[in-house]
Design a protein around this motif. Structure first.
Motif, PDB file in Angstrom:
ATOM      1  N   GLN A 190     -40.399  83.624   3.767  1.00 59.93           N
ATOM      2  CA  GLN A 190     -40.413  82.381   4.593  1.00 59.93           C
ATOM      3  C   GLN A 190     -41.080  82.529   5.977  1.00 59.93           C
ATOM      4  N   VAL A 191     -41.985  81.356   6.300  1.00 65.18           N
ATOM      5  CA  VAL A 191     -42.658  81.501   7.646  1.00 65.18           C
ATOM      6  C   VAL A 191     -42.061  80.301   8.118  1.00 65.18           C
ATOM      7  N   LEU A 192     -41.412  80.287   9.368  1.00 70.18           N
ATOM      8  CA  LEU A 192     -40.892  79.091  10.096  1.00 70.18           C
ATOM      9  C   LEU A 192     -41.447  79.135  11.430  1.00 70.18           C
ATOM     10  N   ILE A 193     -42.417  78.066  11.809  1.00 69.34           N
ATOM     11  CA  ILE A 193     -42.825  78.006  13.014  1.00 69.34           C
ATOM     12  C   ILE A 193     -41.770  77.009  13.718  1.00 69.34           C
ATOM     13  N   ASN A 194     -41.554  77.183  15.146  1.00 70.64           N
ATOM     14  CA  ASN A 194     -40.594  76.144  15.717  1.00 70.64           C
ATOM     15  C   ASN A 194     -39.805  75.655  14.996  1.00 70.64           C
ATOM     16  N   PRO A 195     -38.929  76.320  14.296  1.00 70.21           N
ATOM     17  CA  PRO A 195     -37.980  75.605  13.246  1.00 70.21           C
ATOM     18  C   PRO A 195     -37.011  74.749  13.558  1.00 70.21           C
ATOM     19  N   GLN A 196     -36.769  73.508  13.053  1.00 75.13           N
ATOM     20  CA  GLN A 196     -35.852  72.809  13.513  1.00 75.13           C
ATOM     21  C   GLN A 196     -34.861  72.945  12.436  1.00 75.13           C
ATOM     22  N   THR A 197     -33.534  73.880  12.892  1.00 73.00           N
ATOM     23  CA  THR A 197     -32.615  73.928  11.828  1.00 73.00           C
ATOM     24  C   THR A 197     -31.464  73.237  11.973  1.00 73.00           C
ATOM     25  N   ARG A 198     -31.155  72.425  12.763  1.00 70.13           N
ATOM     26  CA  ARG A 198     -29.927  71.642  12.957  1.00 70.13           C
ATOM     27  C   ARG A 198     -30.482  70.272  13.686  1.00 70.13           C
ATOM     28  N   TRP A 199     -29.884  69.146  13.517  1.00 69.31           N
ATOM     29  CA  TRP A 199     -29.865  67.845  14.152  1.00 69.31           C
ATOM     30  C   TRP A 199     -28.996  67.919  15.553  1.00 69.31           C
ATOM     31  N   LEU A 200     -27.592  68.411  15.005  1.00 74.74           N
ATOM     32  CA  LEU A 200     -26.184  68.222  16.164  1.00 74.74           C
ATOM     33  C   LEU A 200     -25.678  69.428  16.172  1.00 74.74           C
ATOM     34  N   PRO A 201     -24.921  70.004  16.890  1.00 74.16           N
ATOM     35  CA  PRO A 201     -25.112  69.575  18.436  1.00 74.16           C
ATOM     36  C   PRO A 201     -26.093  70.303  19.316  1.00 74.16           C
ATOM     37  N   PRO A 241     -30.369  73.464   7.794  1.00 74.67           N
ATOM     38  CA  PRO A 241     -30.038  74.607   7.324  1.00 74.67           C
ATOM     39  C   PRO A 241     -29.398  75.702   8.007  1.00 74.67           C
ATOM     40  N   GLY A 242     -29.468  75.537   9.461  1.00 74.62           N
ATOM     41  CA  GLY A 242     -28.988  76.450  10.353  1.00 74.62           C
ATOM     42  C   GLY A 242     -27.204  76.357  10.219  1.00 74.62           C
ATOM     43  N   LEU A 243     -26.699  75.462   9.693  1.00 73.28           N
ATOM     44  CA  LEU A 243     -25.156  75.241   9.569  1.00 73.28           C
ATOM     45  C   LEU A 243     -24.644  75.702   8.273  1.00 73.28           C
ATOM     46  N   ALA A 244     -25.413  76.487   7.537  1.00 75.81           N
ATOM     47  CA  ALA A 244     -25.383  77.225   6.109  1.00 75.81           C
ATOM     48  C   ALA A 244     -24.031  78.207   6.660  1.00 75.81           C
ATOM     49  N   GLY A 245     -23.197  78.432   5.682  1.00 76.17           N
ATOM     50  CA  GLY A 245     -22.168  79.535   5.988  1.00 76.17           C
ATOM     51  C   GLY A 245     -22.435  80.919   5.639  1.00 76.17           C
ATOM     52  N   SER A 246     -23.486  81.106   4.847  1.00 76.53           N
ATOM     53  CA  SER A 246     -23.831  82.379   4.347  1.00 76.53           C
ATOM     54  C   SER A 246     -25.645  82.457   4.011  1.00 76.53           C
ATOM     55  N   PHE A 247     -26.040  83.367   4.450  1.00 75.59           N
ATOM     56  CA  PHE A 247     -27.505  83.911   4.416  1.00 75.59           C
ATOM     57  C   PHE A 247     -27.862  84.755   3.850  1.00 75.59           C
ATOM     58  N   ASP A 261     -39.683  75.046  24.365  1.00 74.92           N
ATOM     59  CA  ASP A 261     -39.543  74.143  23.318  1.00 74.92           C
ATOM     60  C   ASP A 261     -38.065  73.985  23.036  1.00 74.92           C
ATOM     61  N   PRO A 262     -37.536  72.615  23.135  1.00 75.80           N
ATOM     62  CA  PRO A 262     -36.313  72.293  22.682  1.00 75.80           C
ATOM     63  C   PRO A 262     -35.683  72.982  21.448  1.00 75.80           C
ATOM     64  N   LEU A 263     -36.545  73.240  20.650  1.00 75.15           N
ATOM     65  CA  LEU A 263     -36.181  74.057  19.383  1.00 75.15           C
ATOM     66  C   LEU A 263     -36.125  75.465  19.272  1.00 75.15           C
ATOM     67  N   ARG A 264     -36.426  75.970  20.526  1.00 74.58           N
ATOM     68  CA  ARG A 264     -36.423  77.325  20.611  1.00 74.58           C
ATOM     69  C   ARG A 264     -35.232  78.104  20.278  1.00 74.58           C
ATOM     70  N   ASP A 265     -34.120  77.749  20.860  1.00 76.40           N
ATOM     71  CA  ASP A 265     -32.873  78.396  20.493  1.00 76.40           C
ATOM     72  C   ASP A 265     -32.212  78.531  19.335  1.00 76.40           C
ATOM     73  N   GLU A 266     -32.602  77.326  18.576  1.00 78.94           N
ATOM     74  CA  GLU A 266     -31.895  77.097  17.251  1.00 78.94           C
ATOM     75  C   GLU A 266     -32.879  78.015  16.198  1.00 78.94           C
ATOM     76  N   GLY A 267     -34.137  78.075  16.419  1.00 79.64           N
ATOM     77  CA  GLY A 267     -34.952  79.091  15.620  1.00 79.64           C
ATOM     78  C   GLY A 267     -34.600  80.375  15.718  1.00 79.64           C
ATOM     79  N   GLU A 268     -34.222  81.042  17.185  1.00 82.84           N
ATOM     80  CA  GLU A 268     -33.990  82.140  17.269  1.00 82.84           C
ATOM     81  C   GLU A 268     -32.531  82.454  16.900  1.00 82.84           C
ATOM     82  N   HIS A 269     -31.666  81.564  16.967  1.00 82.53           N
ATOM     83  CA  HIS A 269     -30.304  81.788  16.625  1.00 82.53           C
ATOM     84  C   HIS A 269     -30.141  81.951  14.718  1.00 82.53           C
TER      85      HIS A 269
END
Length: 341
Positions: A190-201, A241-247, A261-269
């Protein structure tokens, strides 16, 4: 597995970001929602940043059968290569509201040419006309179709990638999570560029860059309102997808983020969470870059070449002539193999 973090030079694209933002300013565009519906698919301001992609690519369009809606798929095949190729299904970004086949055409031509993959771009349904879960339903249906018709498309199913940027990367991440259990397809990367993995918080980077450059909290909120008007859906794992309980057991991942990028942290998390679960992850941060700089080949084509070079190396189909980038984070808790380039 043993953690591996590679140290290397960090490039700084601050000057290129400044020039690109000046171009957007000339068009009066700095991340506000489009007022002209014709600009939802490809805003002229964004188009001014992009040079045409390579022309040594065969481009065809197919329409998948299906109910209630068939899907338009644009297929990019590099010329002069063997018929059977690795496959890559791509979902464009835009908050599930903006973008389309044309907005990412130049990039996908280059991606197909330099990674030697057959790239399939998916024209999934967009909000507000089509609210959640239309986009992820289409992403799953397209992935299944391409995987199940790999023989007809001359795709090697043992090398099958899902990819995207922004909200499209979020779609790719959900598809990877649903593989084998909910969809009849098995991505191998999977290739994820500047991924948006959550909407909130909001993460720290979302708050830090709430006013831009370019991608703003107001634009993200507008997209969320269009795509996820039901408040309960904003925490649905098929939307976040960032809120999933298991990866555990997910396909190896390549995660690319931008410094400003505002999305930087959620991608790196998300990259960190995958690594903790034992997933092989390659993480690459573009220092001094804003959200769309990797598309801005009219400003500096080197940014996109670096991104594609890193992807090609991770997919085993190319090498990067440039030194890798190191975010410099501490991933000492990672149980998987996370290479921070």
């Amino acid at each position: 597995m043993t953690q591996h973090v590679r140290s290397a030079r960090i490039d700084d694209f601050t000057t290129d970001t400044t020039i690109a933002l000046a171009v957007l300013d000339e068009y009066g565009q700095r991340g506000q929602a489009p007022t002209d519906p014709r600009h939802r698919r490809l805003d002229p301001a964004i188009g001014a940043l992009i040079r045409p992609g390579p022309d040594n690519i065969s481009v065809t369009t197919i329409l998948t059968p299906g109910s209630p809606n068939p899907l338009v798929l644009r297929i990019y095949r590099p010329m002069g290569v063997p018929r059977l190729l690795p496959g890559l299904v791509y979902f464009h970004g835009g908050g599930c509201v903006l973008g389309g086949l044309d907005s990412h055409d130049a990039f996908l031509r280059a991606l197909a040419a330099y990674t030697r993959h057959l790239v399939v771009s998916v024209d999934y349904r967009l909000a507000p006309e089509h609210e959640f879960p239309a986009a992820i339903d289409d992403a799953c249906a397209a992935t299944e179709y391409v995987f199940q018709h790999a023989g007809i498309l001359d795709i090697d199913r043992s090398r099958f990638v899902v990819a995207g940027d922004g909200s499209g990367a979020g779609l790719a991440a959900v598809v990877a999570q649903l593989a084998e259990t909910a969809i009849a397809a098995v991505p191998t990367h999977q290739v994820l560029i500047n991924p948006q993995t959550r909407w909130l918080p909001a993460t720290a980077s979302r708050m830090l860059f709430a006013g831009g450059p370019y991608l703003t909290a107001a634009l993200l909120d507008w997209c969320m309102t269009c795509y996820l008007p039901d408040l309960n859906d904003r925490h649905n794992l098929r939307a976040a997808p960032g809120l999933a309980g298991s990866f555990d057991g997910l396909a190896p991942a390549t995660v690319i983020t931008a410094d400003l990028d505002p999305l930087r942290d959620e991608g790196e998390h998300y990259a960190h969470a995958l690594a903790v679960a034992g997933v092989d992850v390659g993480l690459y941060r573009l220092r001094g870059a804003f959200h769309l700089l990797w598309l801005a080949t009219a400003i500096n084509p080197l940014v996109q070449r670096k991104v594609i070079g890193f992807i090609a190396r991770r997919l085993g189909t190319g090498t990067d002539d440039h030194e890798a980038l190191a975010p410099g984070f501490d991933f000492s808790a990672a149980g998987g193999r996370l290479s921070a380039f």
